[in-house]
Design an enzyme around this catalytic site. Structure first.
Site, PDB file in Angstrom:
ATOM      1  N   CYS A   1     -14.991  -0.284  -0.787  1.00 19.65           N
ATOM      2  CA  CYS A   1     -14.792  -0.288   0.669  1.00 19.65           C
ATOM      3  C   CYS A   1     -14.142   0.978   1.235  1.00 19.65           C
ATOM      4  O   CYS A   1     -14.722   1.625   2.106  1.00 19.65           O
ATOM      5  CB  CYS A   1     -13.987  -1.513   1.074  1.00 19.65           C
ATOM      6  SG  CYS A   1     -14.906  -3.045   0.799  1.00 19.65           S
TER       7      CYS A   1
ATOM      8  N   PHE B   1       0.818  -1.223   0.000  1.00 19.26           N
ATOM      9  CA  PHE B   1       0.000   0.000   0.000  1.00 19.26           C
ATOM     10  C   PHE B   1       0.844   1.262   0.000  1.00 19.26           C
ATOM     11  O   PHE B   1       0.431   2.297   0.489  1.00 19.26           O
ATOM     12  CB  PHE B   1      -0.990  -0.003   1.175  1.00 19.26           C
ATOM     13  CG  PHE B   1      -2.210  -0.809   0.856  1.00 19.26           C
ATOM     14  CD1 PHE B   1      -2.136  -2.194   0.784  1.00 19.26           C
ATOM     15  CD2 PHE B   1      -3.421  -0.202   0.592  1.00 19.26           C
ATOM     16  CE1 PHE B   1      -3.240  -2.958   0.453  1.00 19.26           C
ATOM     17  CE2 PHE B   1      -4.540  -0.953   0.256  1.00 19.26           C
ATOM     18  CZ  PHE B   1      -4.437  -2.333   0.196  1.00 19.26           C
TER      19      PHE B   1
ATOM     20  N   LYS C   1      -9.478  -1.220  -9.589  1.00 15.84           N
ATOM     21  CA  LYS C   1      -8.233  -1.980  -9.514  1.00 15.84           C
ATOM     22  C   LYS C   1      -8.350  -3.183 -10.438  1.00 15.84           C
ATOM     23  O   LYS C   1      -9.447  -3.484 -10.916  1.00 15.84           O
ATOM     24  CB  LYS C   1      -7.916  -2.375  -8.077  1.00 15.84           C
ATOM     25  CG  LYS C   1      -8.851  -3.398  -7.466  1.00 15.84           C
ATOM     26  CD  LYS C   1      -8.269  -3.838  -6.140  1.00 15.84           C
ATOM     27  CE  LYS C   1      -9.126  -4.872  -5.470  1.00 15.84           C
ATOM     28  NZ  LYS C   1      -8.557  -5.344  -4.234  1.00 15.84           N
TER      29      LYS C   1
HETATM   30  N1  LIG Z   1     -16.503  -6.092  -1.788  1.00 19.41           N
HETATM   31  C1  LIG Z   1     -15.477  -6.208  -0.969  1.00 19.41           C
HETATM   32  O1  LIG Z   1     -14.313  -6.242  -1.402  1.00 19.41           O
HETATM   33  C2  LIG Z   1     -15.701  -6.325   0.513  1.00 19.41           C
HETATM   34  C3  LIG Z   1     -14.644  -6.774   1.334  1.00 19.41           C
HETATM   35  C4  LIG Z   1     -14.866  -6.878   2.702  1.00 19.41           C
HETATM   36  C5  LIG Z   1     -16.092  -6.527   3.237  1.00 19.41           C
HETATM   37  N2  LIG Z   1     -17.073  -6.054   2.423  1.00 19.41           N
HETATM   38  C6  LIG Z   1     -18.378  -5.729   3.030  1.00 19.41           C
HETATM   39  O2  LIG Z   1     -19.271  -6.806   2.767  1.00 19.41           O
HETATM   40  C7  LIG Z   1     -20.598  -6.311   2.569  1.00 19.41           C
HETATM   41  C8  LIG Z   1     -21.112  -6.784   1.228  1.00 19.41           C
HETATM   42  O3  LIG Z   1     -20.318  -6.210   0.216  1.00 19.41           O
HETATM   43  P1  LIG Z   1     -20.377  -6.741  -1.286  1.00 19.41           P
HETATM   44  O4  LIG Z   1     -19.325  -6.003  -2.021  1.00 19.41           O
HETATM   45  O5  LIG Z   1     -20.371  -8.232  -1.304  1.00 19.41           O
HETATM   46  O6  LIG Z   1     -21.832  -6.206  -1.709  1.00 19.41           O
HETATM   47  P2  LIG Z   1     -22.665  -6.569  -3.021  1.00 19.41           P
HETATM   48  O7  LIG Z   1     -23.465  -5.373  -3.322  1.00 19.41           O
HETATM   49  O8  LIG Z   1     -21.778  -7.154  -4.059  1.00 19.41           O
HETATM   50  O9  LIG Z   1     -23.635  -7.745  -2.544  1.00 19.41           O
HETATM   51  C9  LIG Z   1     -24.707  -7.571  -1.679  1.00 19.41           C
HETATM   52  C10 LIG Z   1     -25.791  -8.586  -2.085  1.00 19.41           C
HETATM   53  O10 LIG Z   1     -26.814  -8.553  -1.094  1.00 19.41           O
HETATM   54  C11 LIG Z   1     -28.055  -8.761  -1.756  1.00 19.41           C
HETATM   55  N3  LIG Z   1     -29.136  -8.302  -0.886  1.00 19.41           N
HETATM   56  C12 LIG Z   1     -29.438  -7.033  -0.508  1.00 19.41           C
HETATM   57  N4  LIG Z   1     -30.529  -7.021   0.283  1.00 19.41           N
HETATM   58  C13 LIG Z   1     -30.927  -8.305   0.407  1.00 19.41           C
HETATM   59  C14 LIG Z   1     -31.992  -8.943   1.101  1.00 19.41           C
HETATM   60  N5  LIG Z   1     -32.868  -8.235   1.790  1.00 19.41           N
HETATM   61  N6  LIG Z   1     -32.098 -10.283   1.006  1.00 19.41           N
HETATM   62  C15 LIG Z   1     -31.215 -11.002   0.289  1.00 19.41           C
HETATM   63  N7  LIG Z   1     -30.182 -10.460  -0.390  1.00 19.41           N
HETATM   64  C16 LIG Z   1     -30.038  -9.132  -0.331  1.00 19.41           C
HETATM   65  C17 LIG Z   1     -27.919  -7.938  -3.040  1.00 19.41           C
HETATM   66  O11 LIG Z   1     -28.846  -8.345  -4.012  1.00 19.41           O
HETATM   67  C18 LIG Z   1     -26.467  -8.268  -3.422  1.00 19.41           C
HETATM   68  O12 LIG Z   1     -26.389  -9.394  -4.266  1.00 19.41           O
HETATM   69  C19 LIG Z   1     -20.494  -4.796   2.708  1.00 19.41           C
HETATM   70  O13 LIG Z   1     -20.776  -4.435   4.026  1.00 19.41           O
HETATM   71  C20 LIG Z   1     -19.036  -4.511   2.414  1.00 19.41           C
HETATM   72  O14 LIG Z   1     -18.573  -3.340   3.041  1.00 19.41           O
HETATM   73  C21 LIG Z   1     -16.911  -5.975   1.077  1.00 19.41           C
END
Ligand SMILES: NC(=O)c1ccc[n+]([C@@H]2O[C@H](COP(=O)([O-])OP(=O)(O)OC[C@H]3O[C@@H](n4cnc5c(N)ncnc54)[C@H](O)[C@@H]3O)[C@@H](O)[C@H]2O)c1
Length: 432
Positions: free
Chosen positions: A263, A252, A324
């Site tokens: 994030c 980083f 990225k």
């Molecule tokens: N993307 C990353 O790199 C990453 C890494 C670590 C942590 N996070 C955290 O993880 C969490 C999810 O992130 P993400 O990137 O996977 O999000 P995302 O938007 O890719 O996925 C979220 C999913 O949840 C589903 N969803 C929403 N409401 C719903 C409900 N009521 N019932 C069923 N499904 C539902 C959506 O349709 C979607 O498919 C966030 O809090 C994020 O900060 C993300």
């Protein structure tokens, strides 16, 4: 073990595929019917190296399943992971927990025996307490335990990060849950990975504090890069020199256009909003956010300067538009700010990205996707290397760019200045 993953996005799908590969029965649930039907057909909704193979293998074995039926999935499982999105609210930037609470209410409705309910979504301190209150309204405390188990995976490296994380954090003081979760993570911990058991609130804060720290490291090196540009110093040397100090570490410390993605921008803003709520000043994180916003604007100013203020009718090519490499995630990518602004100033934009054409740019008249690097660059006045995908790292631009006076702005410092100069290419990088 029987697991239910609610929210089959970047985190939920990777977690589901990996947990099933470790021998668990997993049902991935999502409200998006199309996504679930596609997954059953083997169509993966996101670009993540190695994920398709892992999903297909475990679906075929019967350990990984997909459903939109929350009741069925909750009934079948003893551990429920909440992996839905927690974006920023538009005006206040606090974490929008509506998806988390909605899911919690549904879980409360369908709990039939003891369940461990885990937030893998990134949630602010006290969210676990609030979920507990929501479920307590419907079910006695003996039916459930709320645990925070934040996820640290990086898109593009998600499977490796999930299977070989730097640490697993479990936030609870419920002994039964600790025992079960130690078992669940045993195949990972056996590889020598550290398992850290903390209070639920500590685990919630660890995730935000980690992301804010990493974002700060990026903003820090970007500011040092600015000083390098003014003083004729090479940031690459400085990064190596700083990073060799083991107290700092080399990761980083690469300068670039500023941090983006799903994030860091949201989590830095969200921790600031939590701090405000608890009447605490986080001035370093505040500066990080400001510094990154400034960096984003600086990139536009540099492009304008490189083009000597003449953007109208200039052909600008973006190599990479995701925030990225090795992901198709466009959330908070700088290209989402740069491309509309350059388009508004009259530029004609061509872009190529290995993860394909982007919905986000469809509405712009003069923004075109090319499915080859060569055609994207052919007539370009300015080529912007926006994302450091591997396939951009060894290009012979002179061979395929027809415009003799083309310029390269390498926002990721993937090429050497000397090599570009010796090829007579007008080349700009960052911090050197
Ligand atoms: N993307 C990353 O790199 C990453 C890494 C670590 C942590 N996070 C955290 O993880 C969490 C999810 O992130 P993400 O990137 O996977 O999000 P995302 O938007 O890719 O996925 C979220 C999913 O949840 C589903 N969803 C929403 N409401 C719903 C409900 N009521 N019932 C069923 N499904 C539902 C959506 O349709 C979607 O498919 C966030 O809090 C994020 O900060 C993300």
């Amino acid at each position: 073990m029987n697991l239910c993953i609610i929210g089959t996005g970047y985190v939920g799908l990777v977690s589901g595929a990996c947990f099933s590969d470790l021998g668990n029965n997993v049902i991935c649930v999502d409200k998006d019917e199309k996504k679930i039907n596609n997954l059953k057909e083997g169509i993966i909704p996101i670009y993540e190296p190695g994920l398709e193979e892992l999903v297909k293998k475990n679906y075929k074995s019967g350990r990984l399943n997909f459903s939109t039926d929350m009741k069925y999935a909750i009934n079948k499982s003893n551990i429920i992971f909440i992996c839905v999105g927690t974006p920023n609210k538009k005006r206040t930037y606090e974490a929008d927990l509506s998806q988390v609470y909605k899911v919690s209410k549904v879980i409360a409705q369908y709990i039939n025996k003891f369940k461990i309910i885990i937030t893998k979504s990134t949630v602010p301190i006290t969210t676990g307490d609030k979920i507990e209150n929501i479920i307590k309204r419907k079910r006695s405390k003996k039916f459930f335990s709320i645990v925070s188990n934040p996820e640290f995976l990086r898109e593009g490296e998600a499977i490796r990060d999930f299977m070989y994380p730097d640490r697993v954090v479990i936030g609870t003081n419920n002994k039964k849950s600790i025992k079960i979760l130690k078992n669940l993570y045993d195949p990972i911990v056996k590889r020598g990975i550290k398992l850290l058991i903390t209070s639920r609130r500590s685990a919630e804060l660890i995730k935000y504090a980690s992301n804010a720290f990493l974002a700060t490291k990026i903003s820090y090196i970007n500011e040092i890069a600015n000083l390098c540009e003014k003083t004729n110093v090479n940031i690459e040397d400085v990064s190596i020199g700083i990073g060799l100090d083991q107290r700092i570490g080399s990761r980083f410390l690469r300068p670039g256009p500023g941090y983006g993605g799903s994030c860091f921008p949201k989590d830095t803003r969200s921790i600031l909003s939590t701090a405000k709520k608890f009447k605490t000043k986080l001035s370093i994180i505040e500066s990080t956010v400001k510094s990154n916003d400034y960096r984003n604007n600086l990139m536009l100013a540099r492009i304008t300067k490189i083009l000597k203020n003449r953007i109208k009718n200039k052909r600008i090519t973006f190599l990479g538009v995701t925030f990225k490499p090795n992901t198709d995630d466009m959330r908070e990518s700088l290209s989402l700010k740069l491309i509309p602004k350059l388009h508004k100033s009259g530029a004609i934009i061509n872009y190529y990205d290995p993860s394909g054409k982007k919905e986000e740019f469809k509405k712009f008249k003069n923004v075109f996707f090319s499915n080859k690097i060569t055609s994207a660059c052919a007539k370009s006045d300015l080529i912007i290397i926006h994302t450091e995908w591997n396939e951009f790292k060894n290009l012979n631009f002179k061979k395929f760019v027809k415009n003799k006076k083309f310029i390269i702005f390498d926002m990721r410092n993937i090429y050497s200045h000397n090599k570009m100069m010796s090829n007579n290419i007008n080349y700009f990088a960052v911090g050197r």
